[in-house]
Design a protein around this motif. Sequence first.
Motif, short mmCIF file in Angstrom:
data_model
loop_
_atom_site.label_atom_id
_atom_site.label_comp_id
_atom_site.label_asym_id
_atom_site.label_seq_id
_atom_site.Cartn_x
_atom_site.Cartn_y
_atom_site.Cartn_z
N SER A 33 0.83 -1.20 0.00
CA SER A 33 0.00 0.00 0.00
C SER A 33 0.86 1.25 0.00
O SER A 33 1.77 1.37 0.83
CB SER A 33 -0.91 0.01 1.23
N PRO A 34 0.55 2.20 -0.88
CA PRO A 34 1.28 3.46 -0.84
C PRO A 34 0.86 4.33 0.35
O PRO A 34 1.48 5.36 0.62
CB PRO A 34 0.89 4.13 -2.16
N HIS A 35 -0.16 3.89 1.07
CA HIS A 35 -0.71 4.68 2.18
C HIS A 35 -0.11 4.33 3.54
O HIS A 35 -0.40 5.00 4.52
CB HIS A 35 -2.23 4.50 2.25
N VAL A 36 0.69 3.26 3.60
CA VAL A 36 1.31 2.84 4.87
C VAL A 36 2.81 2.67 4.64
O VAL A 36 3.25 2.42 3.52
CB VAL A 36 0.69 1.53 5.42
N PRO A 37 3.62 2.77 5.71
CA PRO A 37 5.07 2.61 5.55
C PRO A 37 5.41 1.23 4.96
O PRO A 37 4.75 0.23 5.27
CB PRO A 37 5.60 2.74 6.97
N PRO A 38 6.43 1.16 4.11
CA PRO A 38 6.84 -0.13 3.52
C PRO A 38 7.12 -1.17 4.60
O PRO A 38 7.67 -0.87 5.65
CB PRO A 38 8.11 0.22 2.75
N PRO A 53 -4.87 -1.96 -2.68
CA PRO A 53 -5.09 -0.62 -2.14
C PRO A 53 -5.87 0.30 -3.08
O PRO A 53 -6.49 1.25 -2.64
CB PRO A 53 -3.68 -0.08 -1.91
N GLU A 54 -5.86 -0.01 -4.36
CA GLU A 54 -6.60 0.78 -5.35
C GLU A 54 -8.11 0.74 -5.08
O GLU A 54 -8.85 1.62 -5.49
CB GLU A 54 -6.28 0.27 -6.75
N LEU A 80 -7.93 -1.74 7.85
CA LEU A 80 -8.18 -1.61 6.42
C LEU A 80 -8.21 -0.18 5.91
O LEU A 80 -7.71 0.10 4.81
CB LEU A 80 -9.49 -2.30 6.05
N ALA A 81 -8.83 0.72 6.66
CA ALA A 81 -8.92 2.11 6.18
C ALA A 81 -7.55 2.69 5.85
O ALA A 81 -7.37 3.25 4.76
CB ALA A 81 -9.69 2.97 7.17
N PRO A 82 -6.54 2.55 6.72
CA PRO A 82 -5.22 3.08 6.36
C PRO A 82 -4.64 2.40 5.11
O PRO A 82 -4.04 3.07 4.25
CB PRO A 82 -4.34 2.79 7.58
N TRP A 83 -4.79 1.10 5.00
CA TRP A 83 -4.26 0.35 3.86
C TRP A 83 -4.88 0.84 2.55
O TRP A 83 -4.21 0.93 1.52
CB TRP A 83 -4.56 -1.14 4.05
N LEU A 84 -6.18 1.16 2.61
CA LEU A 84 -6.92 1.59 1.43
C LEU A 84 -6.87 3.10 1.19
O LEU A 84 -7.37 3.57 0.18
CB LEU A 84 -8.38 1.14 1.55
#
Length: 173
Positions: A33-38, A53-54, A80-84
């Motif tokens: 996910s680009p929304h959470v740290p790698p 995540p899209e 899920l909300a952060p991942w998405l």
Amino acid sequence: MVDTDRPLLFLDVDGPLIPFGDPPRGGYPTYRSPHVPPGTTPGGNPLITRVDPELGRRLLGLPGEPVWATTWLEDANECLAPWLGLPRLPVVDWPVDDPDATGEPDGVHWKTRALVEWAAGRPFAWVDDEITEADRRWTAAHSPTRTLLHRVDPRCGLTEADFTALDTWLRTA
């Protein structure tokens, strides 16, 4: 602020967002996910990497108000909300501690009655992998407004065809 003019979009997690069952040849794809740290997954749940995540952008693009309708409850917002890339969403608070233990003798899913009540007369689409004709009949007889009970194949999760059906229905609701 709640937009009561938009229909509700009730979202289950297991099946529609996290595919499960017989995996496709080669297994389920996994995502970062680009929304959470790698290298991290919110809540430490390894199944979250099966969620594209899209889907977050796609869900927010639908003309409905998304609401978690899952036994994940507030964990959907935490994991899920952060991942998405989603904001915190409202969560349906189920009327019993163990909803799976409340077998319905008429074949109606245990979520069905609660969702009609939670909607309080607003049109809604419900996305789940366990919806049956009994749920559709019961909802048609008891909801004062239009509803769409949209069953998703749990082996695939939400597909382009699902998004098209939801978008079309939500725009006409």
